[in-house]
Motif scaffolding. Structure first.
Motif, PDB file in Angstrom:
ATOM      1  N   TRP A  39       1.261  -1.372  -0.231  1.00 23.56           N
ATOM      2  CA  TRP A  39       0.346  -0.098   0.319  1.00 23.56           C
ATOM      3  C   TRP A  39       1.025   1.413  -0.126  1.00 23.56           C
ATOM      4  N   ASN A  40       1.649   1.423   0.973  1.00 23.55           N
ATOM      5  CA  ASN A  40       2.767   2.077   0.381  1.00 23.55           C
ATOM      6  C   ASN A  40       2.823   2.505  -0.736  1.00 23.55           C
ATOM      7  N   ASP A  41       4.044   1.557  -1.296  1.00 23.59           N
ATOM      8  CA  ASP A  41       4.539   1.444  -2.458  1.00 23.59           C
ATOM      9  C   ASP A  41       3.239   2.544  -3.450  1.00 23.59           C
ATOM     10  N   HIS A  42       2.249   1.819  -3.511  1.00 25.03           N
ATOM     11  CA  HIS A  42       1.636   2.760  -4.247  1.00 25.03           C
ATOM     12  C   HIS A  42       0.525   3.574  -4.127  1.00 25.03           C
ATOM     13  N   ALA A  43       1.356   3.869  -2.737  1.00 23.50           N
ATOM     14  CA  ALA A  43       1.092   5.227  -2.168  1.00 23.50           C
ATOM     15  C   ALA A  43       1.860   6.434  -2.666  1.00 23.50           C
TER      16      ALA A  43
END
Length: 227
Positions: free
Chosen positions: A186-190
């Motif tokens: 999720w952090n990479d996508h964010a």
């Protein structure tokens, strides 16, 4: 415990030997040192003090949010059986009124025990629970439907104001690995979305600049240098 009187000082105050002095604590604060007040001693505090009541606006009192937790079984629980009396008195207990204590283990399908403010204190985390301190990890837990509770690290004291320091969440141990991996994705996508948004803003600014320069050139060409 026997308090042995040494002598009376000049001001008429009683003075005792250091070895004969014992610290008295509130029921809840004994838990931080691994002890618990016995049930039959709760009605016999060694000392009563008047509480200093302050309004929530003055103290920054923590307010529980209904959005805490990801499941419907977010009912307020208190595994420590702390008594809450609203008579304006502070009850203190001695170590001789306590027994050795440690938090009860929490099994994978047990609800997460929280306090009356719907959070769990890091100093009192039960075996079987894990504290995860990642940025906005509660969003990921909620999306996955993983039960959690906000983690209270302590309190900040600034300019006479007291505010709770909430950071990270507490989840069941068997959910920790899944949640860490999901949060990383999720952090990479964010970050990708944030980078895309940043580039879009840069393109918009360049576009406005180019349009402005072209407009200026056209006006100068049409109306001459008088502009």
């Amino acid at each position: 415990i026997t308090f042995v009187l040494m002598h009376l000082c000049a001001q008429g105050e009683l003075v005792y030997k250091r070895k004969d002095i014992s610290i008295a604590r509130e029921q809840h604060k004994w838990l931080y040192v691994g002890r618990k007040v016995r049930d039959n001693e709760l009605s016999n505090p060694v000392k009563l003090l008047k509480k200093v009541e302050r309004k929530a606006k003055e103290t920054g009192e923590f307010k529980a949010l209904k959005t805490y937790g990801a499941t419907s079984n977010a009912a307020v629980q208190d595994s420590c059986n702390i008594q809450d009396r609203n008579d304006g008195m502070l009850r203190l207990y001695g170590i001789w009124q306590t027994n050795v204590w440690k938090p009860n283990p929490v099994l994978p399908h047990d609800p997460i025990p929280v306090n009356q403010y719907r959070n769990i204190e890091k100093a009192l985390i039960n075996p079987g629970l894990v504290h995860l301190e990642y940025h906005r990890i509660s969003i990921v837990a909620k999306k996955l439907g993983i039960p959690y509770a906000p983690c209270l690290l302590g309190f900040d004291f600034k300019a006479g104001d007291t505010k709770p320091k909430i950071k990270g969440i507490v989840v069941h141990e068997h959910n920790a690995t899944l949640l860490r991996e999901a949060h990383a994705e999720w952090n990479d996508h964010a970050l990708e979305q944030e980078e895309h948004k940043r580039k879009s803003e840069i393109y918009k600014r360049w576009r406005r600049l180019v349009i402005g320069l072209r407009t200026k050139q056209r006006l100068e060409k049409e109306y001459g240098g008088g502009l």
